[in-house]
Design a protein around this motif. Structure first.
Motif, short mmCIF file in Angstrom:
data_model
loop_
_atom_site.label_atom_id
_atom_site.label_comp_id
_atom_site.label_asym_id
_atom_site.label_seq_id
_atom_site.Cartn_x
_atom_site.Cartn_y
_atom_site.Cartn_z
N VAL A 259 28.76 -57.99 -28.84
CA VAL A 259 29.07 -56.32 -27.98
C VAL A 259 29.55 -57.04 -26.69
O VAL A 259 28.75 -58.49 -26.35
CB VAL A 259 27.18 -55.67 -28.11
N ILE A 260 30.69 -55.79 -26.80
CA ILE A 260 31.72 -56.79 -25.41
C ILE A 260 31.46 -55.75 -24.86
O ILE A 260 32.07 -54.15 -24.91
CB ILE A 260 32.84 -56.74 -25.69
N ILE A 261 31.12 -55.97 -23.33
CA ILE A 261 30.83 -54.52 -22.60
C ILE A 261 32.49 -54.48 -21.85
O ILE A 261 33.12 -55.40 -21.32
CB ILE A 261 29.93 -55.14 -20.76
N LEU A 262 32.87 -53.00 -21.94
CA LEU A 262 33.92 -52.60 -21.49
C LEU A 262 33.58 -52.11 -20.69
O LEU A 262 34.10 -50.10 -21.13
CB LEU A 262 35.09 -52.26 -22.63
N SER A 263 34.24 -51.76 -19.34
CA SER A 263 33.39 -51.15 -18.41
C SER A 263 34.53 -50.98 -16.94
O SER A 263 35.35 -52.07 -16.54
CB SER A 263 32.36 -51.30 -17.36
N SER A 264 34.78 -49.68 -16.46
CA SER A 264 35.40 -49.67 -15.59
C SER A 264 35.36 -49.77 -14.13
O SER A 264 35.58 -50.30 -12.89
CB SER A 264 35.85 -47.71 -15.24
N MET B 286 23.04 -59.73 -27.41
CA MET B 286 24.04 -59.94 -28.35
C MET B 286 24.23 -59.53 -27.44
O MET B 286 26.30 -59.54 -28.22
CB MET B 286 23.23 -58.40 -29.04
N VAL B 287 25.12 -59.29 -26.02
CA VAL B 287 26.18 -59.28 -24.94
C VAL B 287 26.78 -61.06 -25.05
O VAL B 287 25.91 -61.66 -24.54
CB VAL B 287 25.72 -58.13 -23.86
N PHE C 9 32.55 -52.60 -29.41
CA PHE C 9 33.32 -52.58 -27.43
C PHE C 9 32.16 -51.07 -26.73
O PHE C 9 32.21 -50.61 -27.46
CB PHE C 9 34.77 -52.35 -27.41
N LEU C 10 31.50 -51.94 -25.69
CA LEU C 10 30.77 -50.75 -25.58
C LEU C 10 31.08 -50.61 -23.79
O LEU C 10 31.11 -50.85 -23.29
CB LEU C 10 29.01 -51.56 -25.53
N ASP C 11 30.99 -49.14 -23.65
CA ASP C 11 31.08 -48.58 -22.30
C ASP C 11 29.56 -48.25 -21.44
O ASP C 11 29.00 -48.15 -22.08
CB ASP C 11 32.53 -47.16 -21.85
#
Length: 136
Positions: free
Chosen positions: A95-100, A115-116, A65-67
Motif C-alpha cells: 500500500v502506498i498512501i497518497l494524500s494531500s 503493508m504500507v 494507492f490509498l487516500d
C-alpha cells in the motif's frame, strides 16, 4: 510493470489523473478504482468468494494507492479492516498512501501498518512512479 493496481480515492479527478499517469509511465497493465475504503473492501470480498468457489486465485492488485480522507470509509479504517485476519490472503499487497496532507502524525501512524511501504503527497507523478519501480 505491475499486472494490476487499485486506486482508492473519493475525487474523480484524482482517479482520472492516477490512471493517466500510470498508463503513461507503463507502470501497470490494469487500473481498478474505488471511491472509498468500503468499496475497496467489497472488491476484495468479491475476490475472496470467487477464489473459494473455483479454487483458483483470481488476479488481484499488487499495489494499492490509498487516500486517507474519504467519506463513508477513510484510508485508516480501510487499513484496519484490510490488515485483519479476514483479508490474510492479500497480505502481500503493498500500500502506498497518497494524500494531500503531509501531517507528521499520519506519517508515523502509517509506519504501524507493515503493508504500507510509502507515504507520498498528491498528485501522483511519473517521477514518483519511477521511484516506486525501484522500491517494489
Amino acid at each position: 510493470m505491475l499486472d494490476q493496481i487499485l486506486c482508492v480515492d473519493d475525487d474523480p479527478i484524482t482517479l482520472m489523473l492516477c490512471k493517466k499517469v500510470i498508463i503513461k509511465a507503463s507502470f501497470s497493465n490494469e487500473i481498478i478504482t474505488s471511491q472509498n475504503g468500503e468499496e475497496a473492501l467489497h472488491y476484495f470480498n468479491t475476490l475472496k468468494y470467487t477464489n473459494t468457489d473455483d479454487h483458483q486465485l483470481k488476479k488481484h492488485p499488487q499495489l494499492i494507492f490509498l487516500d486517507l480522507n474519504m467519506p463513508v470509509m477513510g484510508g485508516w479504517e480501510f487499513l484496519d479492516h484490510f490488515s485483519n485476519e479476514a483479508f490474510s490472503e492479500f497480505k502481500n499487497i503493498k500500500v502506498i498512501i497518497l494524500s494531500s496532507t503531509i501531517d507528521p502524525e499520519d506519517l508515523e501512524k502509517s509506519k504501524t501498518y507493515p503493508m504500507v511501504i510509502d507515504f507520498l503527497s498528491k498528485p501522483i507523478t511519473i517521477t514518483m512512479l519511477e521511484y516506486l519501480k525501484s522500491k517494489i
